[in-house]
Design a protein around this motif. Structure first.
Motif, short mmCIF file in Angstrom:
data_model
loop_
_atom_site.label_atom_id
_atom_site.label_comp_id
_atom_site.label_asym_id
_atom_site.label_seq_id
_atom_site.Cartn_x
_atom_site.Cartn_y
_atom_site.Cartn_z
N TRP A 79 0.72 -1.26 -0.17
CA TRP A 79 -0.01 -0.19 0.06
C TRP A 79 0.90 1.24 -0.10
CZ3 TRP A 79 -5.51 -0.80 0.00
CH2 TRP A 79 -5.65 -2.02 0.17
N GLN A 80 0.38 2.02 -0.55
CA GLN A 80 1.02 3.54 -0.66
C GLN A 80 0.01 4.73 -0.82
OE1 GLN A 80 3.97 3.96 -3.90
NE2 GLN A 80 5.18 5.39 -2.92
N SER A 81 0.37 5.83 -0.17
CA SER A 81 -0.57 6.96 -0.03
C SER A 81 -0.38 7.71 -1.20
CB SER A 81 0.01 7.68 1.11
OG SER A 81 -0.77 8.83 1.22
N THR A 82 -1.52 8.31 -1.77
CA THR A 82 -1.37 8.91 -2.90
C THR A 82 -2.01 10.50 -2.31
OG1 THR A 82 -3.66 8.57 -3.32
CG2 THR A 82 -1.85 7.45 -4.65
N ALA A 83 -2.30 10.60 -1.15
CA ALA A 83 -3.08 11.88 -0.81
C ALA A 83 -2.70 11.87 0.78
CB ALA A 83 -4.46 11.99 -0.73
#
Length: 143
Positions: A79-83
Motif C-alpha cells: 500500500w502507498q499513500s497518494t493523498a
C-alpha cells in the motif's frame, strides 16, 4: 458503587474516534513510509491496538477514495499513500458538494461562514491558480 457510568472503577472510558480520524492516522503512517508497505507494517505503527482486519478495511476504503494505491495481486499486497490528510478532507468536501443540486447555495453558505482570515486565504489560493475561463479580472492593468 452508584455513580460509576461504565461499571469499572478507576478505568477511563475509551474515547470515541471522530469521523475519518482512523483514515487520517493511516494516511499519516503511510506518508512516513519511503516505499510501499504491507498492512501489517501500518498496523504495527498505529496506536490503539487495531486489528489487522480493521486496518485492511480502512485501507480498502482509502483505495475506493483514491487516497492510496495497492500493488501486487498476490502476497504481499503493498500500500502507498497518494493523498495526505488535507487531500482526504478535500475529497470528502467535494463528495458532499457533488451530492447536492444547489452547488451555488452550498458554496455561498460555506464562504459566508468563513472567518476573515480563512476568507483571505481562500481568495489568495484562488488568485494563485491564475485566471479562470473568463480571463484576468477587468481591473488588472497589463504590464
Amino acid at each position: 458503587m452508584g455513580g460509576e457510568k461504565d461499571g469499572r472503577p478507576g478505568e477511563p472510558r475509551a474515547r470515541r474516534r471522530g469521523q475519518g480520524e482512523l483514515e487520517t492516522q493511516v494516511l499519516t503512517v503511510l506518508g512516513g513510509a519511503s516505499e510501499p508497505v504491507t498492512a501489517a507494517w501500518v498496523q504495527e505503527r498505529l496506536d490503539g491496538g487495531l486489528s489487522y482486519s480493521t486496518v485492511i478495511t480502512i485501507l480498502t476504503r482509502l483505495l475506493d477514495k483514491q487516497a492510496v494505491t495497492r500493488t501486487g495481486s498476490g502476497r504481499p499486497v503493498l500500500w502507498q499513500s497518494t493523498a495526505n490528510g488535507a487531500g482526504l478532507t478535500a475529497f470528502r468536501m467535494r463528495r458532499l458538494l457533488d451530492q447536492r443540486d444547489d452547488r451555488d447555495a452550498v458554496l455561498s453558505s460555506f464562504v459566508s461562514a468563513l472567518s476573515p482570515d480563512d476568507e483571505a486565504l481562500l481568495r489568495s489560493l484562488l488568485s494563485d491558480n491564475g485566471p479562470g475561463p473568463a480571463g484576468p479580472p477587468a481591473d488588472e492593468s497589463e504590464s
